[in-house]
Design an enzyme around this catalytic site. Structure first.
Site, PDB file in Angstrom:
ATOM      1  N   GLY A   1       0.823  -1.211   0.000  1.00 24.03           N
ATOM      2  CA  GLY A   1       0.000   0.000   0.000  1.00 24.03           C
ATOM      3  C   GLY A   1       0.853   1.253   0.000  1.00 24.03           C
ATOM      4  O   GLY A   1       0.612   2.197  -0.762  1.00 24.03           O
TER       5      GLY A   1
ATOM      6  N   ASP B   1       8.664   7.143   8.302  1.00 24.51           N
ATOM      7  CA  ASP B   1       8.312   6.649   9.630  1.00 24.51           C
ATOM      8  C   ASP B   1       7.283   7.627  10.190  1.00 24.51           C
ATOM      9  O   ASP B   1       7.423   8.843  10.012  1.00 24.51           O
ATOM     10  CB  ASP B   1       9.537   6.566  10.530  1.00 24.51           C
ATOM     11  CG  ASP B   1       9.286   5.602  11.677  1.00 24.51           C
ATOM     12  OD1 ASP B   1       8.929   4.443  11.414  1.00 24.51           O
ATOM     13  OD2 ASP B   1       9.422   6.015  12.843  1.00 24.51           O
TER      14      ASP B   1
ATOM     15  N   TYR C   1      -4.990   4.961  13.642  1.00 24.16           N
ATOM     16  CA  TYR C   1      -5.654   5.768  14.660  1.00 24.16           C
ATOM     17  C   TYR C   1      -6.596   6.828  14.067  1.00 24.16           C
ATOM     18  O   TYR C   1      -7.054   7.708  14.783  1.00 24.16           O
ATOM     19  CB  TYR C   1      -4.604   6.461  15.533  1.00 24.16           C
ATOM     20  CG  TYR C   1      -3.743   5.522  16.366  1.00 24.16           C
ATOM     21  CD1 TYR C   1      -3.916   5.434  17.750  1.00 24.16           C
ATOM     22  CD2 TYR C   1      -2.762   4.725  15.786  1.00 24.16           C
ATOM     23  CE1 TYR C   1      -3.133   4.593  18.526  1.00 24.16           C
ATOM     24  CE2 TYR C   1      -1.967   3.877  16.547  1.00 24.16           C
ATOM     25  CZ  TYR C   1      -2.162   3.817  17.922  1.00 24.16           C
ATOM     26  OH  TYR C   1      -1.389   2.978  18.684  1.00 24.16           O
ATOM     27  N   ASP C   2      -6.889   6.748  12.767  1.00 20.75           N
ATOM     28  CA  ASP C   2      -7.746   7.754  12.121  1.00 20.75           C
ATOM     29  C   ASP C   2      -9.091   7.981  12.828  1.00 20.75           C
ATOM     30  O   ASP C   2      -9.544   9.117  12.914  1.00 20.75           O
ATOM     31  CB  ASP C   2      -8.008   7.372  10.655  1.00 20.75           C
ATOM     32  CG  ASP C   2      -6.860   7.782   9.746  1.00 20.75           C
ATOM     33  OD1 ASP C   2      -6.001   8.574  10.193  1.00 20.75           O
ATOM     34  OD2 ASP C   2      -6.814   7.313   8.594  1.00 20.75           O
TER      35      ASP C   2
ATOM     36  N   LYS D   1      -8.478  14.203   3.636  1.00 20.34           N
ATOM     37  CA  LYS D   1      -7.426  13.844   4.597  1.00 20.34           C
ATOM     38  C   LYS D   1      -6.055  14.055   3.963  1.00 20.34           C
ATOM     39  O   LYS D   1      -5.149  14.618   4.572  1.00 20.34           O
ATOM     40  CB  LYS D   1      -7.566  12.373   5.057  1.00 20.34           C
ATOM     41  CG  LYS D   1      -6.403  11.963   5.941  1.00 20.34           C
ATOM     42  CD  LYS D   1      -6.309  10.496   6.294  1.00 20.34           C
ATOM     43  CE  LYS D   1      -4.937  10.200   6.898  1.00 20.34           C
ATOM     44  NZ  LYS D   1      -4.702   8.803   7.214  1.00 20.34           N
TER      45      LYS D   1
ATOM     46  N   HIS E   1      -0.149  14.813   7.847  1.00 17.84           N
ATOM     47  CA  HIS E   1       1.282  14.875   8.138  1.00 17.84           C
ATOM     48  C   HIS E   1       2.092  14.353   6.942  1.00 17.84           C
ATOM     49  O   HIS E   1       3.129  14.899   6.595  1.00 17.84           O
ATOM     50  CB  HIS E   1       1.573  14.075   9.407  1.00 17.84           C
ATOM     51  CG  HIS E   1       0.852  12.760   9.486  1.00 17.84           C
ATOM     52  ND1 HIS E   1      -0.514  12.669   9.388  1.00 17.84           N
ATOM     53  CD2 HIS E   1       1.300  11.485   9.609  1.00 17.84           C
ATOM     54  CE1 HIS E   1      -0.889  11.406   9.455  1.00 17.84           C
ATOM     55  NE2 HIS E   1       0.203  10.664   9.582  1.00 17.84           N
ATOM     56  N   ARG E   2       1.590  13.288   6.301  1.00 21.12           N
ATOM     57  CA  ARG E   2       2.306  12.687   5.160  1.00 21.12           C
ATOM     58  C   ARG E   2       2.315  13.652   3.973  1.00 21.12           C
ATOM     59  O   ARG E   2       3.310  13.813   3.299  1.00 21.12           O
ATOM     60  CB  ARG E   2       1.623  11.364   4.792  1.00 21.12           C
ATOM     61  CG  ARG E   2       2.510  10.369   4.127  1.00 21.12           C
ATOM     62  CD  ARG E   2       1.960   8.943   4.215  1.00 21.12           C
ATOM     63  NE  ARG E   2       2.099   8.388   5.542  1.00 21.12           N
ATOM     64  CZ  ARG E   2       1.094   8.226   6.390  1.00 21.12           C
ATOM     65  NH1 ARG E   2      -0.140   8.515   6.056  1.00 21.12           N
ATOM     66  NH2 ARG E   2       1.320   7.744   7.590  1.00 21.12           N
TER      67      ARG E   2
HETATM   68  P1  IMP Z   1       5.042   3.012  10.540  1.00 23.76           P
HETATM   69  O1  IMP Z   1       5.482   4.365  10.120  1.00 23.76           O
HETATM   70  O2  IMP Z   1       4.680   2.142   9.390  1.00 23.76           O
HETATM   71  O3  IMP Z   1       5.975   2.406  11.528  1.00 23.76           O
HETATM   72  O4  IMP Z   1       3.641   3.124  11.295  1.00 23.76           O
HETATM   73  C1  IMP Z   1       3.346   4.004  12.305  1.00 23.76           C
HETATM   74  C2  IMP Z   1       1.926   3.829  12.771  1.00 23.76           C
HETATM   75  O5  IMP Z   1       1.391   5.129  13.036  1.00 23.76           O
HETATM   76  C3  IMP Z   1       0.976   3.245  11.771  1.00 23.76           C
HETATM   77  O6  IMP Z   1       0.955   1.854  11.830  1.00 23.76           O
HETATM   78  C4  IMP Z   1      -0.369   3.847  12.166  1.00 23.76           C
HETATM   79  O7  IMP Z   1      -0.974   3.149  13.168  1.00 23.76           O
HETATM   80  C5  IMP Z   1       0.024   5.190  12.755  1.00 23.76           C
HETATM   81  N1  IMP Z   1      -0.231   6.195  11.738  1.00 23.76           N
HETATM   82  C6  IMP Z   1       0.681   6.833  10.982  1.00 23.76           C
HETATM   83  N2  IMP Z   1       0.070   7.661  10.117  1.00 23.76           N
HETATM   84  C7  IMP Z   1      -1.253   7.529  10.359  1.00 23.76           C
HETATM   85  C8  IMP Z   1      -2.405   8.123   9.770  1.00 23.76           C
HETATM   86  O8  IMP Z   1      -2.363   8.916   8.820  1.00 23.76           O
HETATM   87  N3  IMP Z   1      -3.581   7.734  10.297  1.00 23.76           N
HETATM   88  C9  IMP Z   1      -3.704   6.839  11.292  1.00 23.76           C
HETATM   89  N4  IMP Z   1      -2.675   6.245  11.860  1.00 23.76           N
HETATM   90  C10 IMP Z   1      -1.447   6.599  11.402  1.00 23.76           C
END
Ligand code: IMP
Length: 210
Positions: free
Chosen positions: A18, A75, A168-169, A189, A194-195
């Protein structure tokens, strides 16, 4: 100015299909050919850092060194002000079932409940402010690197609302809005996440006309 990618091959340091699709789409207009670390058979390094920047760099550097190509890693996570920034870099870990029940896999409802429980333990008037962070790191095989950070501020709601998005959305209400990220049209969104902010910084630095 940072080192620039130019056009060519870029390894996306993720084994998540994804994420690869999403990042590949974002970088397509800039002539980048994205290949995943998974497709190259590169191992996933342990994320031993204590900050988002450290973990993004660990993943990007490992992929750049192993492939001999520039590599991009991300990350991300949720930080809660009243919990001193937790879960932070441990956001995904808080959803690991095995920590609680001995069964593998991630349970986001349980993770959201854990955050809520800890917040209620702080006290009924604990501030509900929180923020999502996303760090994008690019590493080159010669050791050069660039880091871009995006942040989305908001507050935690309870109970969770909405079925869109991920992680956590359903408990995150971005500043100035009433809907959670999981209730919003994904396009909405993606305009304020943040992304999206981290990507905007990367694109401005890497691909704007010099
Ligand atoms: P990683 O960066 O793949 O290690 O994941 C960090 C974790 O932060 C994810 O698995 C999500 O649970 C949470 N996370 C990061 N970005 C989002 C978002 O845009 N929405 C909801 N949860 C998020």
């Amino acid at each position: 100015m940072s080192r620039r990618l130019g056009s060519g091959k870029l390894v996306i340091a993720t084994h998540n299909a994804g994420k690869l699709k999403e990042i590949g789409k974002l970088l397509e207009p800039y002539g980048m050919a994205c290949i995943s670390a998974g497709a190259l058979g590169l191992p996933e390094p342990p994320e031993t850092g204590t900050t988002f920047v450290e973990n993004a760099l660990i993943k990007a550097r490992a992929a750049a060194e192993a492939s001999g190509l520039p590599a991009l890693a991300d990350d991300s996570g949720l930080s809660v002000t009243a919990l001193d920034g937790r879960p932070g870099v441990y956001t995904a870990d808080w959803a690991e079932r095995q920590h609680f029940e001995g069964a593998p896999g991630r349970d986001w409802f349980m993770a959201m409940g854990k955050v809520e429980g800890m917040l209620q333990a702080v006290g009924p008037d604990a501030p509900r402010d929180c923020w999502f962070s996303c760090v994008l790191a690019i590493a080159w095989p010669d050791g050069k690197y660039a880091v871009y950070e995006g942040r989305s501020d908001g507050s935690l709601t309870w109970p969770p609302r909405g079925t869109l998005g991920f992680g956590y959305d359903p408990v995150f209400v971005p500043e100035g809005r009433e809907q959670t990220f999981a209730e919003m049209d994904p396009k909405e969104k993606h305009a304020i996440s943040h992304r999206a902010y981290a990507f905007a910084k990367l694109v401005a630095d890497q691909f704007s006309a010099a």
